[in-house]
Design an enzyme around this catalytic site. Sequence first.
Site, short mmCIF file in Angstrom:
data_model
loop_
_atom_site.label_atom_id
_atom_site.label_comp_id
_atom_site.label_asym_id
_atom_site.label_seq_id
_atom_site.Cartn_x
_atom_site.Cartn_y
_atom_site.Cartn_z
N SER A 143 -18.85 -11.23 -22.34
CA SER A 143 -18.46 -10.85 -20.98
C SER A 143 -18.28 -9.33 -20.96
CB SER A 143 -17.12 -11.52 -20.63
OG SER A 143 -16.61 -11.02 -19.42
N TYR A 156 -8.12 -13.81 -22.64
CA TYR A 156 -9.57 -13.85 -22.38
C TYR A 156 -10.23 -12.61 -22.96
CZ TYR A 156 -13.91 -14.66 -19.72
OH TYR A 156 -15.21 -14.88 -19.35
N1 LIG Z 1 -18.55 -16.61 -14.10
C1 LIG Z 1 -18.25 -15.40 -14.50
O1 LIG Z 1 -17.89 -14.54 -13.67
C2 LIG Z 1 -18.34 -15.01 -15.95
C3 LIG Z 1 -18.28 -13.66 -16.28
C4 LIG Z 1 -18.38 -13.28 -17.61
C5 LIG Z 1 -18.53 -14.24 -18.61
N2 LIG Z 1 -18.58 -15.55 -18.25
C6 LIG Z 1 -18.74 -16.52 -19.34
O2 LIG Z 1 -19.87 -17.31 -19.07
C7 LIG Z 1 -19.73 -18.59 -19.70
C8 LIG Z 1 -20.04 -19.67 -18.69
O3 LIG Z 1 -19.08 -19.59 -17.66
P1 LIG Z 1 -19.32 -20.12 -16.17
O4 LIG Z 1 -18.81 -19.08 -15.28
O5 LIG Z 1 -20.70 -20.63 -16.01
O6 LIG Z 1 -18.22 -21.27 -16.16
P2 LIG Z 1 -18.24 -22.84 -15.86
O7 LIG Z 1 -16.81 -23.20 -15.79
O8 LIG Z 1 -19.14 -23.16 -14.73
O9 LIG Z 1 -18.91 -23.45 -17.19
C9 LIG Z 1 -18.22 -23.52 -18.39
C10 LIG Z 1 -18.93 -24.48 -19.31
O10 LIG Z 1 -18.21 -24.49 -20.55
C11 LIG Z 1 -17.95 -25.83 -20.92
N3 LIG Z 1 -16.72 -25.91 -21.72
C12 LIG Z 1 -15.49 -25.43 -21.43
N4 LIG Z 1 -14.63 -25.77 -22.42
C13 LIG Z 1 -15.34 -26.46 -23.35
C14 LIG Z 1 -15.05 -27.09 -24.58
N5 LIG Z 1 -13.80 -27.10 -25.08
N6 LIG Z 1 -16.06 -27.71 -25.24
C15 LIG Z 1 -17.31 -27.72 -24.75
N7 LIG Z 1 -17.66 -27.15 -23.59
C16 LIG Z 1 -16.69 -26.54 -22.90
C17 LIG Z 1 -17.83 -26.60 -19.61
O11 LIG Z 1 -18.04 -27.99 -19.83
C18 LIG Z 1 -18.96 -25.93 -18.81
O12 LIG Z 1 -20.18 -26.52 -19.14
C19 LIG Z 1 -18.29 -18.62 -20.24
O13 LIG Z 1 -18.30 -18.34 -21.62
C20 LIG Z 1 -17.60 -17.52 -19.47
O14 LIG Z 1 -16.50 -16.99 -20.16
C21 LIG Z 1 -18.49 -15.97 -16.95
#
Ligand SMILES: NC(=O)c1ccc[n+]([C@@H]2O[C@H](COP(=O)([O-])OP(=O)(O)OC[C@H]3O[C@@H](n4cnc5c(N)ncnc54)[C@H](O)[C@@H]3O)[C@@H](O)[C@H]2O)c1
Length: 262
Positions: A143, A156
């Site tokens: 991130s 985080y």
């Molecule tokens: N959305 C944003 O703004 C953003 C920004 C920077 C980084 N990210 C990162 O991107 C990645 C995806 O995030 P997203 O926004 O698509 O979120 P999301 O909540 O839509 O998806 C998260 C995914 O992680 C899985 N997950 C969570 N805990 C888990 C566990 N214990 N075991 C297995 N799977 C698990 C969930 O089942 C889901 O498939 C994450 O690592 C998040 O930190 C997101």
Amino acid sequence: MNIQFNNQNVVIIGGTSGIGRATVELFLEAGAKVFFSGRDEVKGKTEETALKKKYKDNVIFIRCDIFNETEVQELAKVIENSGGCDVLVNNAGILLGSKLHETTTEDWNQVINVNQNGIYHTSKYFIPQMIEKQRGSIINTSSVSGLYGDYDCCAYNTSKGAVSNMTKSMALDYAKDNIRINAVCPGSIRTPMYHACADAIGKEKCEKMFTKTYPIGRIGEPIEVAKVILFLASDMASFITGTNIPVDGGLSAHTGQPRFMD
Ligand SMILES: NC(=O)c1ccc[n+]([C@@H]2O[C@H](COP(=O)([O-])OP(=O)(O)OC[C@H]3O[C@@H](n4cnc5c(N)ncnc54)[C@H](O)[C@@H]3O)[C@@H](O)[C@H]2O)c1
């Protein structure tokens, strides 16, 4: 050049929603066999059923909590029996926001266990399959919060900082085995994780704040991160390893100083 992943096994951890879900579909479009996982069995099976209509047996959902090392080992065994892993996308993550002294031990451990230790678990059991093949690619979802600090986000920030540096360390150790390891560093992306923040502070207010903050004038879409993941996994990125690529509409190009002339 058209990127293709025919005859390759791609494992997407945290593929049931948001960035992961968009990545699953992009790799399927590119001809890969995709194994995707997530915590939520019902959600995963629902997505699998929808995707199977178009991609048939090329898509398989396997529930796995990456917090649980035994479950990760079992997941790795399934893929090993199907020919081994060619591409691993470590995308699962959770966000719990608070200042350090207000973060409970339980919340702190949960964030570190999923975001940081989860990548340790999955990589530990999939890397041997890549060493065996003497090729492979791993993409970790870090991130911009792994490169810089945010207000009220200490656990985080800590976990994502670890992911970014783990990526460099892993890249060094496995370069000789022809395994490339990179990270994407998204800014705010319109996923359930973003919607949870937006709901907490008010949708309109949230949208305005982000529109103003991002040089490109908007937040990102999941597919815009998925495309970078696909590129990094492909031979198009054959000389790239150990990098953390911001996918953030210019957010991290900024010093944080106020704008004096408007
Ligand atoms: N959305 C944003 O703004 C953003 C920004 C920077 C980084 N990210 C990162 O991107 C990645 C995806 O995030 P997203 O926004 O698509 O979120 P999301 O909540 O839509 O998806 C998260 C995914 O992680 C899985 N997950 C969570 N805990 C888990 C566990 N214990 N075991 C297995 N799977 C698990 C969930 O089942 C889901 O498939 C994450 O690592 C998040 O930190 C997101």
